[in-house]
Design a protein around this motif. Structure first.
Motif, short mmCIF file in Angstrom:
data_model
loop_
_atom_site.label_atom_id
_atom_site.label_comp_id
_atom_site.label_asym_id
_atom_site.label_seq_id
_atom_site.Cartn_x
_atom_site.Cartn_y
_atom_site.Cartn_z
N VAL A 20 0.83 -1.20 0.00
CA VAL A 20 0.00 0.00 0.00
C VAL A 20 0.87 1.26 0.00
O VAL A 20 0.60 2.20 -0.74
CB VAL A 20 -0.99 -0.02 1.19
CG1 VAL A 20 -1.62 1.35 1.39
CG2 VAL A 20 -2.07 -1.07 0.96
N TRP A 21 1.92 1.29 0.81
CA TRP A 21 2.77 2.49 0.88
C TRP A 21 3.39 2.79 -0.48
O TRP A 21 3.51 3.95 -0.89
CB TRP A 21 3.85 2.37 1.95
CG TRP A 21 4.90 1.35 1.66
CD1 TRP A 21 4.94 0.05 2.07
CD2 TRP A 21 6.07 1.53 0.86
NE1 TRP A 21 6.04 -0.59 1.58
CE2 TRP A 21 6.76 0.30 0.82
CE3 TRP A 21 6.60 2.62 0.16
CZ2 TRP A 21 7.95 0.12 0.12
CZ3 TRP A 21 7.79 2.44 -0.54
CH2 TRP A 21 8.45 1.20 -0.55
N ALA A 22 3.80 1.75 -1.22
CA ALA A 22 4.42 1.95 -2.53
C ALA A 22 3.39 2.44 -3.56
O ALA A 22 3.70 3.30 -4.39
CB ALA A 22 5.07 0.66 -3.01
N ASN A 56 -8.60 3.43 6.67
CA ASN A 56 -8.16 2.67 7.85
C ASN A 56 -6.64 2.64 8.05
O ASN A 56 -6.14 1.81 8.81
CB ASN A 56 -8.69 1.23 7.80
CG ASN A 56 -10.19 1.20 7.81
OD1 ASN A 56 -10.85 2.02 8.46
ND2 ASN A 56 -10.77 0.26 7.07
N ARG A 57 -5.91 3.50 7.38
CA ARG A 57 -4.45 3.51 7.52
C ARG A 57 -3.99 4.50 8.59
O ARG A 57 -2.95 4.32 9.20
CB ARG A 57 -3.77 3.85 6.20
CG ARG A 57 -4.11 2.95 5.03
CD ARG A 57 -3.84 1.47 5.24
NE ARG A 57 -2.50 1.23 5.72
CZ ARG A 57 -2.16 0.17 6.44
NH1 ARG A 57 -3.05 -0.73 6.77
NH2 ARG A 57 -0.94 0.01 6.84
N PRO A 64 -4.69 1.95 19.54
CA PRO A 64 -3.64 0.95 19.37
C PRO A 64 -3.34 0.71 17.89
O PRO A 64 -4.23 0.81 17.04
CB PRO A 64 -4.23 -0.32 20.01
CG PRO A 64 -5.70 -0.10 20.05
CD PRO A 64 -5.93 1.38 20.10
N ALA A 65 -2.10 0.40 17.63
CA ALA A 65 -1.68 0.08 16.26
C ALA A 65 -2.25 -1.28 15.88
O ALA A 65 -2.44 -2.15 16.75
CB ALA A 65 -0.16 0.06 16.17
N PRO A 66 -2.54 -1.49 14.61
CA PRO A 66 -3.04 -2.80 14.19
C PRO A 66 -1.98 -3.87 14.46
O PRO A 66 -0.79 -3.60 14.47
CB PRO A 66 -3.30 -2.64 12.70
CG PRO A 66 -2.52 -1.44 12.28
CD PRO A 66 -2.36 -0.58 13.49
#
Length: 152
Positions: A20-22, A56-57, A64-66
């Motif tokens: 996703v980041w790329a 949802n990112r 809390p982090a996923p």
């Protein structure tokens, strides 16, 4: 005027296994709002939009982090089976699909294979140049003068 007259080609595409980041970095670097997701045969299997990639990112402060240990891929967030059209389809039909469906870009496929994409920006570019026919667009792309351009 036909979709082929205004579509962008070649198309910047994503693969389903792209992180996703790329994918987000690719959209940002090219100024796009979406990119088609294709398989190894360049068949469109989805489209990744800005909203798909952002959903949802980002979490509110203190949440809390996923617990995901693996970076999500485009396949997990993309919109599957996007609406597409063919190069010979009338541009008015493409624009109607965009407006009625509230979508920003339409993949253009020939025999199921991605050959281009028409975005709202492609349509606005034609409007801004007052090009109303396929011939006018073709002459502009060829760098030729257009003596029958629509007058304001």
């Amino acid at each position: 005027m036909k979709a082929a007259d205004v579509m962008s080609s070649p198309v910047i595409t994503l693969r389903p296994d792209t992180p996703v980041w790329a994918a987000a970095a690719l959209l940002v670097s090219h100024g796009f709002t979406a990119a088609p997701v294709v398989d190894a045969d360049r068949r469109v299997i989805g489209i990744a939009t800005e909203a798909d990639l952002a959903r949802n990112r980002i979490r509110p402060e203190g949440w809390p982090a996923p617990e995901e240990r693996i970076e999500p891929t485009v396949a997990r967030v993309m919109t599957g089976t996007p609406m597409s059209m063919r190069p010979e389809d009338d541009l008015a039909d493409v624009v109607s699909l965009m407006l009625d469906g509230r979508i920003r870009s339409v993949p253009i496929v020939d025999d199921g294979v991605l050959v281009g994409i028409v975005s709202r920006r492609d349509v606005l570019r034609v409007l801004a140049r007052r090009e109303l026919t396929s011939g006018q667009v073709g002459r502009h792309r060829a760098g030729l003068p257009d003596h029958d351009r629509a007058e304001p």
